[in-house]
Write an enzyme that holds these catalytic residues in place. Structure first.
Site, PDB file in Angstrom:
ATOM      1  N   TYR A   1       0.888  -1.351  -0.150  1.00 30.47           N
ATOM      2  CA  TYR A   1      -0.065   0.051   0.072  1.00 30.47           C
ATOM      3  C   TYR A   1       0.863   1.188  -0.116  1.00 30.47           C
ATOM      4  O   TYR A   1       1.656   1.552   0.855  1.00 30.47           O
ATOM      5  CB  TYR A   1      -0.979  -0.007   1.190  1.00 30.47           C
ATOM      6  CG  TYR A   1      -2.009  -1.191   1.231  1.00 30.47           C
ATOM      7  CD1 TYR A   1      -2.201  -1.981   0.237  1.00 30.47           C
ATOM      8  CD2 TYR A   1      -2.686  -1.465   2.238  1.00 30.47           C
ATOM      9  CE1 TYR A   1      -2.990  -3.128   0.165  1.00 30.47           C
ATOM     10  CE2 TYR A   1      -3.549  -2.361   2.598  1.00 30.47           C
ATOM     11  CZ  TYR A   1      -3.838  -3.193   1.232  1.00 30.47           C
ATOM     12  OH  TYR A   1      -4.913  -4.160   1.335  1.00 30.47           O
TER      13      TYR A   1
ATOM     14  N   HIS B   1      -0.236 -11.912   0.825  1.00 26.92           N
ATOM     15  CA  HIS B   1      -1.222 -10.941   0.309  1.00 26.92           C
ATOM     16  C   HIS B   1      -2.085 -11.721  -0.716  1.00 26.92           C
ATOM     17  O   HIS B   1      -3.314 -11.488  -0.784  1.00 26.92           O
ATOM     18  CB  HIS B   1      -0.565  -9.698  -0.236  1.00 26.92           C
ATOM     19  CG  HIS B   1      -1.291  -8.760  -0.228  1.00 26.92           C
ATOM     20  ND1 HIS B   1      -0.980  -7.303  -0.144  1.00 26.92           N
ATOM     21  CD2 HIS B   1      -2.711  -8.344  -0.720  1.00 26.92           C
ATOM     22  CE1 HIS B   1      -2.095  -6.620  -0.482  1.00 26.92           C
ATOM     23  NE2 HIS B   1      -3.010  -7.481  -0.659  1.00 26.92           N
TER      24      HIS B   1
HETATM   25  P1  NAP Z   1     -14.525  -0.598   1.535  1.00 26.07           P
HETATM   26  O1  NAP Z   1     -13.935  -0.455   2.774  1.00 26.07           O
HETATM   27  O2  NAP Z   1     -15.589  -1.579   1.141  1.00 26.07           O
HETATM   28  O3  NAP Z   1     -14.897   0.806   0.953  1.00 26.07           O
HETATM   29  C1  NAP Z   1     -14.156   2.113   1.097  1.00 26.07           C
HETATM   30  C2  NAP Z   1     -15.186   3.317   0.756  1.00 26.07           C
HETATM   31  O4  NAP Z   1     -16.064   3.160   1.334  1.00 26.07           O
HETATM   32  C3  NAP Z   1     -14.285   4.356   0.976  1.00 26.07           C
HETATM   33  O5  NAP Z   1     -14.570   5.331  -0.273  1.00 26.07           O
HETATM   34  C4  NAP Z   1     -14.894   5.135   2.229  1.00 26.07           C
HETATM   35  O6  NAP Z   1     -15.044   6.645   2.050  1.00 26.07           O
HETATM   36  C5  NAP Z   1     -16.569   4.598   2.003  1.00 26.07           C
HETATM   37  N1  NAP Z   1     -16.794   4.298   3.413  1.00 26.07           N
HETATM   38  C6  NAP Z   1     -16.488   3.809   4.372  1.00 26.07           C
HETATM   39  N2  NAP Z   1     -17.513   3.580   5.511  1.00 26.07           N
HETATM   40  C7  NAP Z   1     -18.426   4.447   5.084  1.00 26.07           C
HETATM   41  C8  NAP Z   1     -19.677   4.726   5.648  1.00 26.07           C
HETATM   42  N3  NAP Z   1     -19.929   4.422   6.699  1.00 26.07           N
HETATM   43  N4  NAP Z   1     -20.717   5.195   4.906  1.00 26.07           N
HETATM   44  C9  NAP Z   1     -20.183   5.499   3.565  1.00 26.07           C
HETATM   45  N5  NAP Z   1     -19.225   5.302   2.941  1.00 26.07           N
HETATM   46  C10 NAP Z   1     -18.234   4.720   3.828  1.00 26.07           C
HETATM   47  O7  NAP Z   1     -13.204  -0.914   0.375  1.00 26.07           O
HETATM   48  P2  NAP Z   1     -11.899  -1.188   0.500  1.00 26.07           P
HETATM   49  O8  NAP Z   1     -10.818  -0.068   0.874  1.00 26.07           O
HETATM   50  O9  NAP Z   1     -11.359  -1.920  -0.622  1.00 26.07           O
HETATM   51  O10 NAP Z   1     -11.559  -2.361   1.550  1.00 26.07           O
HETATM   52  C11 NAP Z   1     -11.364  -2.254   3.022  1.00 26.07           C
HETATM   53  C12 NAP Z   1      -9.809  -2.397   3.468  1.00 26.07           C
HETATM   54  O11 NAP Z   1      -9.560  -3.982   2.821  1.00 26.07           O
HETATM   55  C13 NAP Z   1      -8.645  -1.894   2.652  1.00 26.07           C
HETATM   56  O12 NAP Z   1      -8.433  -0.529   2.947  1.00 26.07           O
HETATM   57  C14 NAP Z   1      -7.369  -2.853   2.873  1.00 26.07           C
HETATM   58  O13 NAP Z   1      -6.942  -2.512   4.013  1.00 26.07           O
HETATM   59  C15 NAP Z   1      -8.204  -4.106   2.648  1.00 26.07           C
HETATM   60  N6  NAP Z   1      -8.056  -4.638   1.418  1.00 26.07           N
HETATM   61  C16 NAP Z   1      -7.682  -5.896   1.350  1.00 26.07           C
HETATM   62  C17 NAP Z   1      -7.306  -6.445  -0.107  1.00 26.07           C
HETATM   63  C18 NAP Z   1      -6.440  -7.764  -0.039  1.00 26.07           C
HETATM   64  O14 NAP Z   1      -6.208  -8.303  -1.462  1.00 26.07           O
HETATM   65  N7  NAP Z   1      -6.111  -8.421   0.678  1.00 26.07           N
HETATM   66  C19 NAP Z   1      -7.849  -6.008  -1.293  1.00 26.07           C
HETATM   67  C20 NAP Z   1      -8.760  -4.997  -1.197  1.00 26.07           C
HETATM   68  C21 NAP Z   1      -8.762  -4.006   0.377  1.00 26.07           C
HETATM   69  P3  NAP Z   1     -14.183   7.704   2.755  1.00 26.07           P
HETATM   70  O15 NAP Z   1     -12.677   6.960   2.659  1.00 26.07           O
HETATM   71  O16 NAP Z   1     -14.167   8.793   2.067  1.00 26.07           O
HETATM   72  O17 NAP Z   1     -14.500   7.733   4.201  1.00 26.07           O
END
Ligand code: NAP
Length: 275
Positions: free
Chosen positions: A56, A114
């Protein structure tokens, strides 16, 4: 501010517990101060599991985590990941050292592979994580994006330690792990760490009959749509979620997505609507 405790769940078969709602950090690299403030705001509200990765922002995310936790290390569960391009034995050891340095830690709580790398035997990579665990540089070994077959192979390559978790995509719009991975993890006592639990923002913005139903259940419970969507995921007893949020109103909402439980009838209605 007094740290509030969210609901916790046992990590794998360990004696440790992690909060049902933690925080992701993917894409938090562009405004350092804002990212650190967001993470600290979430920690203040009890979301004491932070997920990051060497990949990241080319390691910068780990540096931000370091700054966010510096005065409260003991109360935060820090999980990072090694990239598939570093899955050779010596590369895993080197990557872990670099992550520890960026994180400003002597030990990571959870170190995850990962993504599977078909070019390097799983056994070679997990043996390296076992050395890290034996040397006390990591506490627990996890995987991410591994199929049931790959998790089994990883587990069979370990002599003393357990694979405690598999971090995989899981949200109302992406439910493919329900057929085999969740039942397997439940049977084996492994934690499922659900990434993209809000569909990378698709769930907050979604429209259609299934979202109307979600909103109706949320209104009845005086919760938000996103809280219900997160609570639906943690209804299954092996699942924890790591939404990423930079906005304080989002963090506050996510922090209160646990501590209550959807009624079975609502859980089933939502499951059916999004099938
Ligand atoms: P997510 O958490 O499903 O979505 C993030 C988005 O949702 C951001 O735009 C955020 O906005 C918004 N959001 C968060 N809470 C909210 C709420 N209560 N109301 C409205 N909108 C909301 O997607 P993600 O970032 O892909 O997944 C989360 C984490 O999983 C990542 O950060 C990472 O640590 C991990 N991940 C791991 C992998 C892997 O391969 N292992 C792949 C993808 C992700 P704001 O930021 O503007 O607040």
């Amino acid at each position: 501010m007094e740290v509030k405790s969210l609901e916790f769940r046992k990590l794998g078969k360990t004696r440790d517990s992690i909060p049902l709602v933690g925080m992701g950090t993917y894409g938090m690299g562009s405004d350092d101060d804002r990212a650190i403030e967001a993470l600290r705001y979430g920690l203040d509200r009890g979301m004491s599991l932070i997920d990051t990765a060497e990949m990241y922002s080319s390691g910068h995310s780990e540096e931000l985590v370091s700054r966010a936790v510096e005065d409260r290390r003991e109360s935060v569960f820090v999980a990072s990941k090694v990239s598939p391009s570093h899955f050779a034995y010596d590369d895993v050891l080197r990557s872990a050292q670099k992550s520890l340095k960026r994180l400003g830690l002597k030990q990571m709580d959870l170190y995850q592979l990962h993504w599977p790398n078909p070019n390097i035997p799983i056994s070679e990579t997990v043996r390296a994580t076992e050395k890290l665990a034996n040397d006390g540089l990591i506490r627990y070994i996890g995987v991410s994006n591994f199929s049931v077959k790959q998790v089994k192979e990883a587990q069979q390559s370990l002599s003393k330690h357990q694979i405690v978790s598999n971090q995989v995509e899981y949200n109302l719009l992406q439910r493919s792990i329900e057929s085999d991975l969740i039942p397997y993890c439940q049977k084996e006592g492994m934690t499922v760490i659900a990434y993209s639990p809000l569909g990378q923002g698709k769930i907050p913005k979604g429209e259609g009959v299934e979202f109307d139903l979600l909103d109706k259940v949320a209104a009845k419970l005086r919760k938000s749509r996103n809280q219900v969507a997160l609570n639906w995921l943690i209804h299954q007893d092996s699942v924890v979620v790591i939404p990423k949020a930079i906005r304080k109103e989002h963090l506050a909402e996510n922090a209160t997505a646990s501590g209550w439980k959807l009624a079975k009838s609502d859980y089933e209605l939502i499951s059916k609507a999004f099938a």
